[in-house]
Design a protein around this motif. Sequence first.
Motif, PDB file in Angstrom:
ATOM      1  N   CYS A   3       0.845  -1.197   0.000  1.00 55.30           N
ATOM      2  CA  CYS A   3       0.000   0.000   0.000  1.00 55.30           C
ATOM      3  C   CYS A   3       0.889   1.258   0.000  1.00 55.30           C
ATOM      4  N   ASN A   4       0.302   2.372  -0.462  1.00 51.30           N
ATOM      5  CA  ASN A   4       1.008   3.677  -0.477  1.00 51.30           C
ATOM      6  C   ASN A   4       2.385   3.562  -1.129  1.00 51.30           C
ATOM      7  N   ARG A   5       2.479   2.818  -2.208  1.00 52.09           N
ATOM      8  CA  ARG A   5       3.761   2.697  -2.924  1.00 52.09           C
ATOM      9  C   ARG A   5       3.871   3.877  -3.914  1.00 52.09           C
ATOM     10  N   ARG A   6       4.316   5.039  -3.397  1.00 47.28           N
ATOM     11  CA  ARG A   6       4.466   6.249  -4.221  1.00 47.28           C
ATOM     12  C   ARG A   6       5.657   7.034  -3.700  1.00 47.28           C
ATOM     13  N   ASP A   7       6.106   7.991  -4.547  1.00 44.16           N
ATOM     14  CA  ASP A   7       7.261   8.813  -4.145  1.00 44.16           C
ATOM     15  C   ASP A   7       6.891   9.657  -2.942  1.00 44.16           C
ATOM     16  N   CYS A   8       7.885   9.755  -2.056  1.00 43.88           N
ATOM     17  CA  CYS A   8       7.674  10.577  -0.871  1.00 43.88           C
ATOM     18  C   CYS A   8       8.086  12.014  -1.161  1.00 43.88           C
ATOM     19  N   PRO A   9       7.530  13.009  -0.510  1.00 43.12           N
ATOM     20  CA  PRO A   9       8.010  14.388  -0.641  1.00 43.12           C
ATOM     21  C   PRO A   9       9.428  14.503  -0.092  1.00 43.12           C
ATOM     22  N   SER A  10      10.145  15.540  -0.516  1.00 40.75           N
ATOM     23  CA  SER A  10      11.528  15.752  -0.058  1.00 40.75           C
ATOM     24  C   SER A  10      11.536  15.969   1.447  1.00 40.75           C
ATOM     25  N   ARG A  11      12.630  15.533   2.112  1.00 39.74           N
ATOM     26  CA  ARG A  11      12.742  15.690   3.563  1.00 39.74           C
ATOM     27  C   ARG A  11      14.211  15.738   3.945  1.00 39.74           C
ATOM     28  N   TRP A  12      14.478  16.381   5.054  1.00 36.28           N
ATOM     29  CA  TRP A  12      15.841  16.470   5.580  1.00 36.28           C
ATOM     30  C   TRP A  12      16.264  15.112   6.156  1.00 36.28           C
TER      31      TRP A  12
ATOM     32  N   LYS B  94      11.987   7.484  -3.503  1.00 33.68           N
ATOM     33  CA  LYS B  94      11.165   7.097  -4.641  1.00 33.68           C
ATOM     34  C   LYS B  94      10.305   5.888  -4.273  1.00 33.68           C
ATOM     35  N   ALA B  95       9.290   5.662  -5.146  1.00 33.03           N
ATOM     36  CA  ALA B  95       8.426   4.487  -4.939  1.00 33.03           C
ATOM     37  C   ALA B  95       9.191   3.196  -5.131  1.00 33.03           C
ATOM     38  N   THR B  96      10.317   3.270  -5.837  1.00 33.41           N
ATOM     39  CA  THR B  96      11.144   2.069  -6.044  1.00 33.41           C
ATOM     40  C   THR B  96      11.984   1.749  -4.829  1.00 33.41           C
ATOM     41  N   GLY B  97      12.030   2.657  -3.852  1.00 35.56           N
ATOM     42  CA  GLY B  97      12.823   2.415  -2.661  1.00 35.56           C
ATOM     43  C   GLY B  97      14.175   3.081  -2.696  1.00 35.56           C
ATOM     44  N   ILE B  98      14.485   3.811  -3.789  1.00 36.07           N
ATOM     45  CA  ILE B  98      15.798   4.471  -3.899  1.00 36.07           C
ATOM     46  C   ILE B  98      15.644   5.890  -3.392  1.00 36.07           C
ATOM     47  N   SER B  99      16.609   6.308  -2.547  1.00 34.22           N
ATOM     48  CA  SER B  99      16.614   7.670  -2.002  1.00 34.22           C
ATOM     49  C   SER B  99      17.654   8.485  -2.776  1.00 34.22           C
ATOM     50  N   THR B 100      17.257   9.655  -3.352  1.00 41.55           N
ATOM     51  CA  THR B 100      18.169  10.491  -4.145  1.00 41.55           C
ATOM     52  C   THR B 100      18.263  11.872  -3.540  1.00 41.55           C
ATOM     53  N   PRO B 101      19.544  12.468  -3.542  1.00 41.72           N
ATOM     54  CA  PRO B 101      19.705  13.840  -3.029  1.00 41.72           C
ATOM     55  C   PRO B 101      19.034  14.825  -3.975  1.00 41.72           C
ATOM     56  N   VAL B 102      18.464  15.889  -3.361  1.00 41.03           N
ATOM     57  CA  VAL B 102      17.863  16.976  -4.139  1.00 41.03           C
ATOM     58  C   VAL B 102      18.330  18.299  -3.535  1.00 41.03           C
ATOM     59  N   SER B 103      17.926  19.358  -4.138  1.00 36.64           N
ATOM     60  CA  SER B 103      18.347  20.704  -3.685  1.00 36.64           C
ATOM     61  C   SER B 103      17.789  20.966  -2.297  1.00 36.64           C
ATOM     62  N   ASN B 104      18.626  21.692  -1.473  1.00 34.84           N
ATOM     63  CA  ASN B 104      18.175  22.024  -0.115  1.00 34.84           C
ATOM     64  C   ASN B 104      16.922  22.896  -0.142  1.00 34.84           C
ATOM     65  N   ASP B 105      16.730  23.640  -1.218  1.00 34.66           N
ATOM     66  CA  ASP B 105      15.572  24.529  -1.268  1.00 34.66           C
ATOM     67  C   ASP B 105      14.270  23.719  -1.232  1.00 34.66           C
ATOM     68  N   MET B 106      14.280  22.542  -1.821  1.00 34.65           N
ATOM     69  CA  MET B 106      13.058  21.733  -1.850  1.00 34.65           C
ATOM     70  C   MET B 106      12.643  21.312  -0.438  1.00 34.65           C
ATOM     71  N   CYS B 107      13.660  21.152   0.429  1.00 32.87           N
ATOM     72  CA  CYS B 107      13.332  20.766   1.813  1.00 32.87           C
ATOM     73  C   CYS B 107      13.035  21.994   2.665  1.00 32.87           C
ATOM     74  N   THR B 108      13.686  23.148   2.294  1.00 33.69           N
ATOM     75  CA  THR B 108      13.475  24.346   3.109  1.00 33.69           C
ATOM     76  C   THR B 108      12.027  24.782   3.026  1.00 33.69           C
ATOM     77  N   GLN B 109      11.396  24.575   1.843  1.00 31.75           N
ATOM     78  CA  GLN B 109       9.995  24.967   1.696  1.00 31.75           C
ATOM     79  C   GLN B 109       9.078  24.164   2.640  1.00 31.75           C
ATOM     80  N   LEU B 110       9.515  22.942   2.986  1.00 31.79           N
ATOM     81  CA  LEU B 110       8.657  22.080   3.805  1.00 31.79           C
ATOM     82  C   LEU B 110       9.017  22.153   5.301  1.00 31.79           C
ATOM     83  N   ALA B 111      10.296  22.272   5.622  1.00 33.65           N
ATOM     84  CA  ALA B 111      10.710  22.270   7.024  1.00 33.65           C
ATOM     85  C   ALA B 111      12.016  23.024   7.178  1.00 33.65           C
TER      86      ALA B 111
END
Length: 1600
Positions: free
Chosen positions: A1378-1387, A1414-1431
């Motif tokens: 269940c809930n096999r989807r990409d997660c939002p960016s997080r620190w 990702k929904a595949t289970g792989i975690s990839t680095p993204v820009s810090n700005d994407m996380c700053t908007q959330l937390a």
Amino acid sequence: MECCRRAAPGTPLLFLAFLLLSSRAARSEEDRDSLWDAWGPWSECSRTCGGGASYSLRRCLSSKSCEGRNIRYRTCSNVDCPPEAGDFRAQQCSAHNDVKHHGQFYEWLPVSNDPDNPCSLKCQAKGTTLIVELAPKVLDGTRCYTESLDMCISGLCQIVGCDHQLGSTVKEDNCGVCNGDGSTCRLVRGQYKSQLSATKLDDTVVAIPYGSRHIRLVLKGPDHLYLETKTLQGTKGENSLSSTGTFLVDNSSVDFQKFPDKEILRMAGPLTADFIVKVRNSGPADSTVQFIFYQPIIHRWRETDFFPCSATCGGGYQLTSAECYDLRSNRVVADQYCHYYPENIKPKPKLQECNLDPCPARFIPEAWSACSVTCGVGTQVRIVRCQVLLSFSQSVADLPVDECEGPKPASQRACYSGPCNGEISEFNVDETDGLFGGLQDFDELHDWEYEGFTKCSESCGGGVQEAVVSCLNKQTREPADENLCVTSRRPPQLLKSCNLDPCPARWEIGKWSPCSLTCGVGLQTRDVFCSHLLSRELNETVILADELCHQPKPSTVQACNRFNCPPAWYPAQWQPCSRTCGGGEQRREVLCKQRMADGSFLELPETFCSASKPASQQACRKDDCPSEWVLSEWTECSTSCGEGTQTRSAVCRKLLKTGVSTVINSTLCPPLPFSSSIRPCMLATCARPGRPSTKHSPHIAAARKVYIQTRRQRRLHFVVGGFAYLLPKTAVVLRCPTRRVRKPLITWEKDGQHLISSAHVTVAPFGYLKIHRLKPSDAGIYTCSAGPAREHFVIKLIGGNHKLVAQPLGLRSEEEVLPARKASTKEALQTHKHRNGIFSTNGSKAEKRGLAVDTGSRYDDLVSRLLEQGGWPGELLASWEVQDSTERNASSEEDGNTEQALPHLPFTMVAEQKRLDDILRNISQQPEELRDLYRKHLVAQLAQELFRSHVEHQDSLLKPSEQRIPPVAIPPHKHVSGFSSALRTSTSSQAGGGPRRPQRKPAILRKISAAQQLSASEVVTHLGQTVALASGTLSVLLHCEAVGNPRPTITWARNGEEVQFSDRILLQPDDSLQILAPVEADVGFYTCNATNALGYDSVSIAVTLAGKPLVKTSRMTVINTEKPAVTVDVGGTIKTVQGVNVTINCQVAGVPEAEVSWFRNKSKLGSPHHLHEGSLLLANVSSSDQGLYSCRAANLHGELMESTQLLILDPPEVPAQLEDIRALLSATGPNLPSALTSPLGTQLVLDPGNSALLGCPIKGHPTPNITWFHDGQPIATAAGLTHHILAAGQILQVANLSGETQGEFSCLAQNEAGMLWQKASLMIQDYWWSVDRLATCSASCGNRGVQQPRLRCLLNSTEVNPTHCAGKIRPAVQPIACNRRDCPSRWMVTSWSACTRSCGGGVQTRRVTCQKLKATGISTPVSNDMCTQLAKRPVDTQACNQQLCVEWAFSSWGQCNGPCIGPHLAVQHRQVFCQTRDGITLPSEQCSALPRPVSTQNCWSEACSVHWRVSLWTLCTATCGNYGFQSRRVECVHARTNKAVPDHLCSWGPRPANWQRCNITPCENMECRDTTRYCEKVKQLKLCQLSQFKSRCCGTCGKA
């Protein structure tokens, strides 16, 4: 050595000496100075056991004679011989058995204890008086006397002491100890007086224990001694001591002498068993027994070895003690046993020092500290001290290091705490290349995972397992430190049930109960039951049958306190009181006994029991006796001839509780029984007018005959005056023909005892006596008395082989009346002196003395020889055969006409007594040597005479013209009583040979006539009448004549119960009932019942007292549940249901006729209830008719009341109101499901394993009994069902219900009125698993989200604890993604690094990145700005370890001068303080996290070498009582100087007591003496008047 082999038996002693000298030892200096050579070696012992002799020789070296002896002796082989070895002197005698003495062989037995020459071999030939000296001297080592150790050596008796040394005079003391002082035993002497009775035939004289010696008992009196024994192994035995002699009893020699008036018992001892001497009752007089013996003191004090030392080193002490030792069982027992013997003195304990060597010093290391680092290589440290153990004070002292020997253990070592993984020494924010890829791996390297479960908390009955959560390295799968995993992501606690199977049945064991006895051998019990744990949550346990527990059942009983008890008094039960009232006395036996460890009792002399003896007699029945009549002797007859009267007076007396008898008013005594104050009498018949009065006295016409029966006959008739030798089972009719006397005054005796009628012997009126079937006890002398006239008749029995039968021992009462019967023929003749008619006394002087002159046995020898006679005349045998044939066809009992039956009489020989007296006289006059031959000739001649007279008599009977009276029978006498009519009826009814009569029911002939008064004392009546007894009535005869075919059987009943016949109530041969000397207890309704195969008939007759009313009663209980009507006689109980007609009969009798009245519960009833003849009718009875109904019969002479209880029965039924039983169910089990049974049945549904209550509502009268059933079977037999029946059966509790035990339960209610069934069914509902909706998804995104289907345990759609479904099959369930989807960016963050400093302020860092899963289970680095908007971005640096750097510091140790804490041991101190590393002092709390160094330690100090010293105790101030005390000096002294120092230096050890109580024992009152040493002061201070001083200073105050 050839010369040795050829030495003849007579070799001179000098030659033997020469041979011995060849191996002689070298001479000693002393022997060389004298004229003797050295002593030679000792010879072999003359015996191998039992004490022999050995000798040694020496040679005289001088040509002259030497002074002294050339031979010396010593004893040897001083060990007991085995029992089978036999006597040494007897062996020497038996060696001559194969040597002829005067040409004949003898078996020789030893003759011991010859006072003249004890060392010669004298022997006696067995079975003769021949005594011969077979050798001049016995072999060396033979005992001189049997009871002495002295032995014969070279023909001379030499003294031997108990130490087995020649010439020794040492003897054993009375205790058997060689050269002892007599302290190991005690003298016991005493006297016993027998108190035996008919109920107590034996008694214990004294118990003599194992090991006793020198026992002597003397019994004086008629009683007899015997022995009981008990060995140490428990084997018991008995010896009757039947004859004089010496014999072994349990390997102990017993010498017993029996004299006419006394018995002497001696036992030298030591006894090998416990002997109990008893006395058996042998005569009416009391006996006394004097006894004396030496009893061993079997419990002795024994000093123990020293106990272990109190210290292993450094100086300690050890003590001895004393223990009480049982010499018989060789074991230690309680001290109290040794206190029984005042001779025992307990040894005082001994004290000694031990292990005085000082304890060695050694290195003592403490525990290692923690590793100095958390990872990598660090160090551990520990403290190692040199210490010494001070054993006396059990403390440790520190010493300098050089005081300890050996290498010092290491105080530091390296340690390794694992690799330091993942540490980054430096972090650069600008190094972003490759960071995200590496960060991904770094972030996911460690994570939480479940790793199995813990062990189940319970092995059965339902437990819990907890999932183990571990922080794992995902790459290596190895456990890592939990700090490497994110705490917030730690999974929740996970529990699961386990081991749900019920626990197997097991034994539950309770505690042992207290011992039932404090000594002897007691018992302890405990509860052991098989139990089964149902639910651990509810702690519910069920008790099962023992068979369901497979392990062996632990014991429920065990022995305890298995040791001998001290002697104590054991009183027996009180004997019956000597009186039933008026103040009596009862006795009991009180014995001193000792309960042994095997549970048996040992009787001891009374001196062994120290406590006061319980009372052996007491007063009893201390209440007044009921008043009673005291009758005087009868007066003389009022007339000298004819019928007169005798009277006697009566006084009413009462025995008071004080034992004093007093005369009281006659109205307080019960009415006198009949004939108690007046009776008829008759001395002789009065002379007729006109005739001389010389023959007025009664006369008995006797027949002087001797009858010998040789063939079986049914009945024989005899007249008194003769002798009859008869066969068993013959009926005998004996007649006493009299003149000048009334027939009812004739009396009969047997062997001097008055005869009364019984089932076997009938004493009929008018001088007849009938014995129905002869048996051995009937032999004896029968006496007929008519006034002063008496005649005898002797009956003897002939047994098998024509031998006379000896009268049974228990029945020979005639020996008490008549002289002995063992006189010879000559003595018998001298006794009767040729008198004919010796049994005819008719008032002679001999008869007036009350003794028969003859012994009754004078013809026994002649008759015995006549029966053994083999040469009967041959020509007479034919008549004998004819006689035998007639016997088979007829007998005197089967023909009513005696004269016609005479020709058919069986063969009975008849002889005149005068003829036999002549034969006895002729035999006695013959010479002794010819007497036997002459006797045989006369007996053969007598046999021929008897045969001829019999044949002639038979011939004469066959000729009617020459009839004459036969000698064997008596002509018929005219009978006028029931006895004669019975003879006529019984014979005539069987003699007739007419046509066969028709069968008919019994019918009793009713003869309506007044009671016939034959005389003033005899009443004869028929049935249907009323007999009123008067004071002069001596006999009542009730006739009952019945007709019917078959002939009816007659039985008698009184008041509804079968008549019990006795010597006073007789059943006559014609079935009449005779009551002799009637008393008040004989009144009542007598019913004659006539019965045959076709039916029965009965008629009653009332016997009343002086016309008083009489009521016919029945004591039966009648129960009626079906019949519409019931009829009973008054007097019993009626139980009936409602609606029945009840009739109660009240048949009354009395003269005049009695009037009947009825009462209910003591209230008179009206006439409407009455029926004819006084009966009472109760129609259609109900519960209101229940009660006591009484019938009263009254006339002029009195009244009588009898009652019947009417009880109304109600059959069981269901009550209309059920509130009571519902309340009872609620009170019995408030939380349990319940149901009520009903006739149609009810149903209750339950969970498995539940309990339930079933009620059985019922009512009825009497209260019904309730029985429960399960599926139609009694509930007690239902397998596997646990139940309890409560509330008198109204409630059934069923526990642990299962599918096997569900079903129908029913209750059966029963009482005397009926029964009722009710039932109820108990049903079980089941559990099952249910797969329910999906659970919440485990993740909101990513690739790990799953939903687990929910599994629930249901019962009727209701969820219950999953443990209930443990036995059910679980459905297979699979998790759903269940809930096999990409997660939002997080620190994402790493763990904090280690702090750069341990104290004083440092820094720690971590990496922070923004990543997307990702929904595949792989975690990839993204820009810090994407996380700053959330937390907000987490910090990556923080301060740590801000606290100050501190440590403990301390000063050097101070002087060793503190307080003493032990021998040579004091305390020294130092300062310990907290400071920074810069030396700044801080409060101690700042260093509390660090281990604090010690500030005090033990040290060695010479000033502390001190100990307590005590002086001896002073004398006690009193010798007894409760006030004595004594004191001693206690001081602290230096160990080296032994001088006193201040007490506080010794305070490290407990101060010994300087004062104590003493002599705390009760003061004896037998003598007046002072018990304190201050009595002079008491006298001076004038304190003697005070009781507490007067008693303690009795001697001094008494003088004052």
